[in-house]
Scaffold this motif. Sequence first.
Motif, PDB file in Angstrom:
ATOM      1  N   TYR A   9       0.823  -1.040   0.062  1.00  0.00           N
ATOM      2  CA  TYR A   9      -0.098  -0.179  -0.149  1.00  0.00           C
ATOM      3  C   TYR A   9       0.920   1.279   0.019  1.00  0.00           C
ATOM      4  CZ  TYR A   9      -3.205  -3.713   1.959  1.00  0.00           C
ATOM      5  OH  TYR A   9      -3.739  -4.799   1.896  1.00  0.00           O
ATOM      6  N   ILE A  10       0.780   2.156  -0.890  1.00  0.00           N
ATOM      7  CA  ILE A  10       1.732   3.228  -1.157  1.00  0.00           C
ATOM      8  C   ILE A  10       0.511   4.448  -0.889  1.00  0.00           C
ATOM      9  CG2 ILE A  10       2.977   4.903  -2.358  1.00  0.00           C
ATOM     10  CD1 ILE A  10       3.682   2.419  -3.916  1.00  0.00           C
ATOM     11  N   VAL A  11       0.580   5.267   0.395  1.00  0.00           N
ATOM     12  CA  VAL A  11      -0.414   6.199   0.867  1.00  0.00           C
ATOM     13  C   VAL A  11       0.339   7.526   0.670  1.00  0.00           C
ATOM     14  CG1 VAL A  11      -1.548   6.752   2.786  1.00  0.00           C
ATOM     15  CG2 VAL A  11      -1.234   4.252   2.374  1.00  0.00           C
ATOM     16  N   THR A  12      -0.399   8.283  -0.008  1.00  0.00           N
ATOM     17  CA  THR A  12       0.022   9.809  -0.217  1.00  0.00           C
ATOM     18  C   THR A  12      -0.813  10.628   0.565  1.00  0.00           C
ATOM     19  OG1 THR A  12       0.691   8.903  -2.306  1.00  0.00           O
ATOM     20  CG2 THR A  12       0.674  11.540  -1.983  1.00  0.00           C
ATOM     21  N   ASP A  13      -0.441  11.602   1.535  1.00  0.00           N
ATOM     22  CA  ASP A  13      -0.974  12.415   1.972  1.00  0.00           C
ATOM     23  C   ASP A  13      -1.418  13.633   1.425  1.00  0.00           C
ATOM     24  OD1 ASP A  13      -1.473  11.170   4.711  1.00  0.00           O
ATOM     25  OD2 ASP A  13       0.895  11.400   5.042  1.00  0.00           O
ATOM     26  N   GLU A  14      -2.340  14.723   1.799  1.00  0.00           N
ATOM     27  CA  GLU A  14      -2.624  15.849   0.986  1.00  0.00           C
ATOM     28  C   GLU A  14      -1.431  16.811   0.868  1.00  0.00           C
ATOM     29  OE1 GLU A  14      -6.776  17.365   0.430  1.00  0.00           O
ATOM     30  OE2 GLU A  14      -6.537  17.392   2.796  1.00  0.00           O
ATOM     31  N   ASP A  15      -0.607  16.569   1.941  1.00  0.00           N
ATOM     32  CA  ASP A  15       0.897  17.607   1.864  1.00  0.00           C
ATOM     33  C   ASP A  15       1.747  16.783   0.930  1.00  0.00           C
ATOM     34  OD1 ASP A  15       1.905  15.606   3.375  1.00  0.00           O
ATOM     35  OD2 ASP A  15       2.252  16.662   5.160  1.00  0.00           O
ATOM     36  N   GLY A  16       1.352  15.926   0.399  1.00  0.00           N
ATOM     37  CA  GLY A  16       2.308  15.149  -0.588  1.00  0.00           C
ATOM     38  C   GLY A  16       3.432  14.047   0.188  1.00  0.00           C
ATOM     39  N   THR A  17       3.398  13.999   1.423  1.00  0.00           N
ATOM     40  CA  THR A  17       3.941  12.820   2.168  1.00  0.00           C
ATOM     41  C   THR A  17       3.676  11.391   1.482  1.00  0.00           C
ATOM     42  OG1 THR A  17       4.187  14.295   4.096  1.00  0.00           O
ATOM     43  CG2 THR A  17       4.635  12.001   4.361  1.00  0.00           C
ATOM     44  N   VAL A  18       4.833  10.723   1.224  1.00  0.00           N
ATOM     45  CA  VAL A  18       4.215   9.278   0.739  1.00  0.00           C
ATOM     46  C   VAL A  18       4.847   8.528   1.555  1.00  0.00           C
ATOM     47  CG1 VAL A  18       4.790   7.694  -1.342  1.00  0.00           C
ATOM     48  CG2 VAL A  18       4.480  10.086  -1.589  1.00  0.00           C
ATOM     49  N   ARG A  19       4.282   7.304   2.215  1.00  0.00           N
ATOM     50  CA  ARG A  19       4.508   6.220   2.860  1.00  0.00           C
ATOM     51  C   ARG A  19       4.252   5.154   2.191  1.00  0.00           C
ATOM     52  NH1 ARG A  19       5.369   6.652   8.690  1.00  0.00           N
ATOM     53  NH2 ARG A  19       6.256   4.905   8.543  1.00  0.00           N
ATOM     54  N   THR A  20       5.218   3.905   2.344  1.00  0.00           N
ATOM     55  CA  THR A  20       4.822   2.663   1.772  1.00  0.00           C
ATOM     56  C   THR A  20       4.621   1.645   3.044  1.00  0.00           C
ATOM     57  OG1 THR A  20       6.105   3.366  -0.332  1.00  0.00           O
ATOM     58  CG2 THR A  20       5.584   0.919   0.238  1.00  0.00           C
ATOM     59  N   TYR A  21       3.424   0.960   2.749  1.00  0.00           N
ATOM     60  CA  TYR A  21       3.530  -0.375   4.139  1.00  0.00           C
ATOM     61  C   TYR A  21       3.314  -1.596   3.292  1.00  0.00           C
ATOM     62  CZ  TYR A  21       1.878   3.866   6.724  1.00  0.00           C
ATOM     63  OH  TYR A  21       1.760   5.261   7.105  1.00  0.00           O
ATOM     64  N   ARG A  22       4.060  -2.620   3.685  1.00  0.00           N
ATOM     65  CA  ARG A  22       3.891  -3.783   3.148  1.00  0.00           C
ATOM     66  C   ARG A  22       3.514  -4.953   4.031  1.00  0.00           C
ATOM     67  NH1 ARG A  22       9.039  -2.001   1.073  1.00  0.00           N
ATOM     68  NH2 ARG A  22       8.765  -1.248  -0.996  1.00  0.00           N
ATOM     69  N   LEU A  23       2.446  -5.546   3.639  1.00  0.00           N
ATOM     70  CA  LEU A  23       1.880  -6.364   4.502  1.00  0.00           C
ATOM     71  C   LEU A  23       2.197  -8.089   3.847  1.00  0.00           C
ATOM     72  CD1 LEU A  23       0.053  -7.550   6.892  1.00  0.00           C
ATOM     73  CD2 LEU A  23      -1.835  -7.116   5.665  1.00  0.00           C
ATOM     74  N   TRP A  24       3.311  -8.840   4.492  1.00  0.00           N
ATOM     75  CA  TRP A  24       3.711 -10.035   3.936  1.00  0.00           C
ATOM     76  C   TRP A  24       2.667 -11.151   4.700  1.00  0.00           C
ATOM     77  CZ3 TRP A  24       7.230 -10.793   0.210  1.00  0.00           C
ATOM     78  CH2 TRP A  24       8.117  -9.732   0.048  1.00  0.00           C
ATOM     79  N   LEU A  25       2.141 -12.060   3.862  1.00  0.00           N
ATOM     80  CA  LEU A  25       1.374 -13.149   4.287  1.00  0.00           C
ATOM     81  C   LEU A  25       1.800 -14.632   3.793  1.00  0.00           C
ATOM     82  CD1 LEU A  25      -1.997 -11.478   3.441  1.00  0.00           C
ATOM     83  CD2 LEU A  25      -1.303 -12.016   5.931  1.00  0.00           C
ATOM     84  N   HIS A  26       2.261 -15.554   4.859  1.00  0.00           N
ATOM     85  CA  HIS A  26       2.862 -16.748   4.420  1.00  0.00           C
ATOM     86  C   HIS A  26       1.538 -17.626   4.861  1.00  0.00           C
ATOM     87  CE1 HIS A  26       5.782 -20.134   5.758  1.00  0.00           C
ATOM     88  NE2 HIS A  26       5.169 -20.311   4.667  1.00  0.00           N
ATOM     89  N   ASP A  27       1.184 -18.394   3.857  1.00  0.00           N
ATOM     90  CA  ASP A  27       0.033 -19.475   4.151  1.00  0.00           C
ATOM     91  C   ASP A  27       0.637 -20.676   4.365  1.00  0.00           C
ATOM     92  OD1 ASP A  27      -2.026 -17.513   3.439  1.00  0.00           O
ATOM     93  OD2 ASP A  27      -1.510 -17.415   1.525  1.00  0.00           O
ATOM     94  N   TYR A  28      -0.083 -21.719   4.935  1.00  0.00           N
ATOM     95  CA  TYR A  28       0.415 -22.976   5.335  1.00  0.00           C
ATOM     96  C   TYR A  28      -0.589 -23.990   4.662  1.00  0.00           C
ATOM     97  CZ  TYR A  28       3.533 -20.929   8.761  1.00  0.00           C
ATOM     98  OH  TYR A  28       4.699 -20.057   9.376  1.00  0.00           O
ATOM     99  N   SER A  29      -0.211 -25.109   4.717  1.00  0.00           N
ATOM    100  CA  SER A  29      -1.055 -26.434   4.449  1.00  0.00           C
ATOM    101  C   SER A  29      -0.874 -27.161   5.897  1.00  0.00           C
ATOM    102  CB  SER A  29      -0.577 -27.285   3.471  1.00  0.00           C
ATOM    103  OG  SER A  29       0.631 -27.700   3.555  1.00  0.00           O
ATOM    104  N   LEU A  30      -1.771 -28.087   6.038  1.00  0.00           N
ATOM    105  CA  LEU A  30      -1.682 -29.007   7.514  1.00  0.00           C
ATOM    106  C   LEU A  30      -0.471 -29.586   7.528  1.00  0.00           C
ATOM    107  CD1 LEU A  30      -2.962 -29.891   9.862  1.00  0.00           C
ATOM    108  CD2 LEU A  30      -4.148 -31.668   8.627  1.00  0.00           C
ATOM    109  N   GLU A  31       0.376 -30.137   6.216  1.00  0.00           N
ATOM    110  CA  GLU A  31       1.639 -30.421   6.377  1.00  0.00           C
ATOM    111  C   GLU A  31       2.808 -29.578   6.719  1.00  0.00           C
ATOM    112  OE1 GLU A  31      -0.724 -30.837   3.736  1.00  0.00           O
ATOM    113  OE2 GLU A  31      -1.129 -32.970   4.309  1.00  0.00           O
ATOM    114  N   THR A  32       2.652 -28.481   6.230  1.00  0.00           N
ATOM    115  CA  THR A  32       3.610 -27.553   6.581  1.00  0.00           C
ATOM    116  C   THR A  32       3.735 -26.866   7.897  1.00  0.00           C
ATOM    117  OG1 THR A  32       2.533 -25.538   5.482  1.00  0.00           O
ATOM    118  CG2 THR A  32       4.170 -26.763   4.094  1.00  0.00           C
ATOM    119  N   ILE A  33       2.486 -26.680   8.227  1.00  0.00           N
ATOM    120  CA  ILE A  33       2.416 -26.118   9.769  1.00  0.00           C
ATOM    121  C   ILE A  33       2.499 -27.235  10.808  1.00  0.00           C
ATOM    122  CG2 ILE A  33      -0.430 -26.401  10.031  1.00  0.00           C
ATOM    123  CD1 ILE A  33       1.945 -23.609  11.478  1.00  0.00           C
ATOM    124  N   SER A  34       2.023 -28.431  10.298  1.00  0.00           N
ATOM    125  CA  SER A  34       2.475 -29.586  11.301  1.00  0.00           C
ATOM    126  C   SER A  34       3.869 -29.889  11.570  1.00  0.00           C
ATOM    127  CB  SER A  34       1.783 -30.942  10.812  1.00  0.00           C
ATOM    128  OG  SER A  34       0.465 -30.766  10.885  1.00  0.00           O
TER     129      SER A  34
END
Length: 247
Positions: free
Chosen positions: A186-211
Amino acid sequence: MLKAHLDQTHEGASRKTAEIEKTVSHLTGSGFLKTGDRVLDLGCGPGLYSSRLFMEGMQVTGIDISRRSIDYARTQAEKEQHDIDYVCTDFFNIEYEETFDVVLQVYGEICTFSEEKSDLLLNLIHRSLNDEGIFIFEVSTRVLRMREGLKNRWYVSEGGFWRPGRHLVLEEGFDYPENETWLNQYIVTDEDGTVRTYRLWLHDYSLETISLALEQSGFEVEQVWNSLLGEPYRKGGDWIAIAARKV
Ligand SMILES: C[S@@+](CC[C@H](N)C(=O)[O-])C[C@H]1O[C@@H](n2cnc3c(N)ncnc32)[C@H](O)[C@@H]1O
């Protein structure tokens, strides 16, 4: 974030009240959570589960990194005269040793960490549990990710999750199937032009990998469901909920 936890119109940060109540009732009804248990609610947010566990007669510690959520949880506990120990810290800092009968982590937080960090977290949880203590949690699967799909969009918001005021959001999703990992950026730009980047990483599992990850950290899978509401496990669900015993 606190607003998102408490908002009953979506499930961006916490589930809706009816589901939270069903989850607690399933975990107490199935005997995984019992009156008198010492419970650690890891990533407790504003205490939506902790407060209910206290009402069921458990001794509860809630940990969250969000100062606002912990302040809200403490205020609520004071109002309701609930004796809950809320701690504002990073759960990678916990140093409990053989303290809890149950560690609960609701809403897939473990999926947001790299493999190294989730292994570290599993080790800290293992150490914090009493002999034969139980870790109850859930992970998302690739099925959920495929159903939600990669988002590539932009929008202007008058105020919402990212900012209280007017801002622009550029959202892009990246898929890394070889690692069962997705990135929502997510690249978020404020009205004053400030830009910040947010990264949400998601690691998924199967029953085998979590076990396998649990086994390597000294846990044995005792019960598996499709969600913490207690639906019996079948392959192909969005979530896998697990009760794993310290061995
Ligand atoms: C998806 S929310 C779920 C909150 C709560 N379990 C619920 O279902 O209502 C994840 C929570 O984990 C917390 N969190 C994320 N990373 C954390 C960390 N490293 N240490 C402590 N809390 C963390 C967040 O602040 C957030 O409150």
